[in-house]
Design a protein around this motif. Structure first.
Motif, PDB file in Angstrom:
ATOM      1  N   LYS A  52      23.169 -33.214 -47.720  1.00 34.41           N
ATOM      2  CA  LYS A  52      23.068 -34.378 -46.831  1.00 34.41           C
ATOM      3  C   LYS A  52      21.614 -34.816 -46.660  1.00 34.41           C
ATOM      4  N   THR A  53      20.794 -33.872 -46.210  1.00 40.43           N
ATOM      5  CA  THR A  53      19.409 -34.215 -45.886  1.00 40.43           C
ATOM      6  C   THR A  53      18.643 -34.652 -47.127  1.00 40.43           C
TER       7      THR A  53
ATOM      8  N   ASP B   2      20.873 -38.933 -40.569  1.00 43.44           N
ATOM      9  CA  ASP B   2      21.155 -37.590 -41.091  1.00 43.44           C
ATOM     10  C   ASP B   2      21.882 -36.784 -40.022  1.00 43.44           C
TER      11      ASP B   2
ATOM     12  N   ASP C 185      19.667 -33.880 -36.715  1.00 47.28           N
ATOM     13  CA  ASP C 185      19.923 -32.454 -36.859  1.00 47.28           C
ATOM     14  C   ASP C 185      18.781 -31.682 -36.203  1.00 47.28           C
TER      15      ASP C 185
HETATM   16 MG   LIG Z   1      20.724 -31.275 -43.423  1.00 45.85          MG
END
Ligand SMILES: [Mg+2]
Ligand SMILES: Nc1ncnc2c1ncn2[C@@H]1O[C@H](COP(=O)(O)OP(=O)(O)OP(=O)(O)O)[C@@H](O)[C@H]1O
Length: 262
Positions: free
Chosen positions: A21-22, A131, A45
């Protein structure tokens, strides 16, 4: 006179940890900014990996958390990065408390939408990329409630379809309630090992089910991609000719075509 932009807001989400994801947020943002799209990354996050990967430090008091608590206007937490057109609302550890702290608030599902509204209305950005943390909790749900679309990075491995079912169910629930307009902005395969037969089978299965929602471009596993975060520079800028960077640039083109901002 330049007409005001319409900002496109996309969450990058998957309840599963470590799926890319990041890495996808950071490199999509970098590639879009290089194409002269103005981008705001929102790091939701508490691990703050997107913040660090874009070369910023965690700074107490500088995150969306302060906007959610009403302590600061959103304009005060937007930070520039070292690159043109690429900005970020960083994360900080206090965001870890958000799940518990805001869980009972009546407006919990609309809180992120409300926090980001002035930024969207300003028309200052083509894209806002959020994110999300690896969970289906309040923060992710509220993020999806604030978005036009959600992009799902996944790995082509055993049980990939089961993981997809979990998040697409969540998307359906959010559509039925807080955000009827929420789109699936697509599914992108990450860390692909093109030699592995199982990967190819999983990719075919997912494409068979989700059709053109799946991006043509798959991101290969590439060591330069994994080295870049420790240097606080997206691989797209650090080593633009690496396989990982080339893939993220191709992916960004496809993303722009599927998700026009203006
Ligand atoms: Mg991440
Ligand atoms: N294409 C790639 N090639 C090699 N390594 C990669 C690639 N994409 C991601 N990684 C590495 O895999 C790990 C997980 O990636 P990333 O942090 O982007 O996942 P995530 O889904 O954001 O994780 P979390 O759920 O913890 O937030 C990181 O160490 C990252 O550097």
């Amino acid at each position: 006179m330049e007409t005001a932009r319409k900002t496109r807001t996309v969450a990058i989400a998957n309840q599963k940890g470590g799926v890319g994801k990041t890495t996808s947020v950071v490199n999509l943002a970098a590639a879009l900014s290089a194409r002269r799209r103005t981008v705001l990354v929102v790091d939701l996050d508490p691990q703050a990996h997107a913040t660090l990967a874009l070369g910023l430090e965690k700074t107490p008091g500088v995150s969306l958390y302060r906007v959610l608590t009403g302590e600061k206007p959103v304009e005060d937490v937007i930070q520039a990065t070292r690159w043109d057109n690429l900005n970020i609302i960083p994360s900080e550890v206090d965001l870890a408390g958000a799940e518990l702290e805001f869980g009972a608030k009546e407006d919990r599902l609309s809180m992120i939408a409300a926090a980001l509204r002035p930024v969207k209305e300003s028309g200052a950005f083509d894209y806002i990329l959020i994110d999300c943390p690896p969970s289906l909790g309040i923060v992710m749900t509220a993020a999806l409630a604030a978005c036009d679309g959600v992009l799902i990075p996944i790995q082509a491995e055993f049980l990939a379809m089961d993981g997809l079912a979990l998040i697409t169910n969540s998307i359906d629930r959010i559509r039925a309630g807080a955000n009827p307009a929420l789109e699936l902005s697509g599914i992108v395969f990450t860390m692909v090992n093109s030699q592995a037969r199982l990967s190819q089978e999983v990719m075919e299965e997912v494409r068979g089910h989700f059709g053109d929602k799946v991006y043509e471009t798959a991101i290969p596993r590439n060591v330069r991609v994994s080295e870049a975060p420790s240097m606080g520079t997206p691989v797209v800028f650090l080593d633009p000719r690496s396989k990982g960077a080339e893939a993220y640039k191709a992916f960004a083109w496809e993303f722009m075509a599927k998700n026009p901002s203006r």
